[in-house]
Design a protein around this motif. Sequence first.
Motif, PDB file in Angstrom:
ATOM      1  N   SER A  13     -43.230  55.083  -5.261  1.00 58.59           N
ATOM      2  CA  SER A  13     -41.984  54.713  -5.929  1.00 58.59           C
ATOM      3  C   SER A  13     -40.989  54.249  -4.873  1.00 58.59           C
ATOM      4  O   SER A  13     -40.923  54.811  -3.785  1.00 58.59           O
ATOM      5  N   THR A  14     -40.231  53.210  -5.210  1.00 55.82           N
ATOM      6  CA  THR A  14     -39.230  52.691  -4.288  1.00 55.82           C
ATOM      7  C   THR A  14     -37.909  52.503  -5.017  1.00 55.82           C
ATOM      8  O   THR A  14     -37.855  52.467  -6.242  1.00 55.82           O
ATOM      9  N   LYS A  15     -36.870  52.399  -4.225  1.00 51.33           N
ATOM     10  CA  LYS A  15     -35.558  52.033  -4.736  1.00 51.33           C
ATOM     11  C   LYS A  15     -35.218  50.709  -4.059  1.00 51.33           C
ATOM     12  O   LYS A  15     -35.237  50.623  -2.827  1.00 51.33           O
ATOM     13  N   GLN A  34     -36.022  50.982  -0.188  1.00 48.29           N
ATOM     14  CA  GLN A  34     -36.099  52.350   0.333  1.00 48.29           C
ATOM     15  C   GLN A  34     -37.386  52.983  -0.175  1.00 48.29           C
ATOM     16  O   GLN A  34     -37.706  52.886  -1.354  1.00 48.29           O
ATOM     17  N   THR A  35     -38.100  53.622   0.731  1.00 51.15           N
ATOM     18  CA  THR A  35     -39.355  54.275   0.394  1.00 51.15           C
ATOM     19  C   THR A  35     -39.530  55.484   1.300  1.00 51.15           C
ATOM     20  O   THR A  35     -38.795  55.652   2.270  1.00 51.15           O
ATOM     21  N   ASP A  36     -40.497  56.323   0.992  1.00 53.35           N
ATOM     22  CA  ASP A  36     -40.783  57.482   1.836  1.00 53.35           C
ATOM     23  C   ASP A  36     -41.586  57.102   3.071  1.00 53.35           C
ATOM     24  O   ASP A  36     -41.813  57.918   3.944  1.00 53.35           O
ATOM     25  N   ARG A  37     -42.029  55.889   3.143  1.00 57.01           N
ATOM     26  CA  ARG A  37     -42.791  55.419   4.301  1.00 57.01           C
ATOM     27  C   ARG A  37     -41.850  55.002   5.427  1.00 57.01           C
ATOM     28  O   ARG A  37     -40.655  54.925   5.264  1.00 57.01           O
ATOM     29  N   TYR A  38     -42.399  54.709   6.546  1.00 52.91           N
ATOM     30  CA  TYR A  38     -41.684  54.125   7.695  1.00 52.91           C
ATOM     31  C   TYR A  38     -40.633  55.061   8.286  1.00 52.91           C
ATOM     32  O   TYR A  38     -39.631  54.600   8.819  1.00 52.91           O
ATOM     33  N   GLY A  40     -38.174  56.926   7.350  1.00 53.96           N
ATOM     34  CA  GLY A  40     -36.774  56.823   6.945  1.00 53.96           C
ATOM     35  C   GLY A  40     -36.162  55.448   7.138  1.00 53.96           C
ATOM     36  O   GLY A  40     -35.008  55.230   6.785  1.00 53.96           O
ATOM     37  N   LYS A  41     -36.916  54.521   7.690  1.00 53.48           N
ATOM     38  CA  LYS A  41     -36.402  53.164   7.843  1.00 53.48           C
ATOM     39  C   LYS A  41     -36.534  52.426   6.517  1.00 53.48           C
ATOM     40  O   LYS A  41     -37.264  52.854   5.622  1.00 53.48           O
ATOM     41  N   GLN A  42     -35.836  51.318   6.397  1.00 55.25           N
ATOM     42  CA  GLN A  42     -35.863  50.539   5.168  1.00 55.25           C
ATOM     43  C   GLN A  42     -36.429  49.152   5.429  1.00 55.25           C
ATOM     44  O   GLN A  42     -36.290  48.613   6.533  1.00 55.25           O
ATOM     45  N   VAL A  43     -37.062  48.590   4.417  1.00 53.14           N
ATOM     46  CA  VAL A  43     -37.576  47.233   4.521  1.00 53.14           C
ATOM     47  C   VAL A  43     -36.461  46.298   4.063  1.00 53.14           C
ATOM     48  O   VAL A  43     -35.952  46.426   2.952  1.00 53.14           O
TER      49      VAL A  43
END
Length: 88
Positions: A13-15, A34-38, A40-43
């Motif tokens: 899930s993403t925001k 925003q995702t739980d991956r990376y 805490g960084k954002q794409v």
Amino acid sequence: MSERFYLYDDVVSTKTRFVSFMGENQRFDLAIIQTDRYYGKQVVLDIQGGRFAIIGQDDLEEPNYLEEVFKLNSEDGQELREFLYEII
């Protein structure tokens, strides 16, 4: 044909925030995911330019990082940096 070898195949899930703003010299059309991956960084996707980067606070502090990734001059890079500091 051989069997496909996946390194990973996850659904998360993403925001996503879509934002457009006018800078001094150009328009910025962004999607910020925003995702739980990376870690805490954002794409951050530049929709019109077709470029993206995984960005955190440390990346914003890296000299010329945004300018290089998004192919911006120093003035436009600084405008984008100031905006991203507000949300990342």
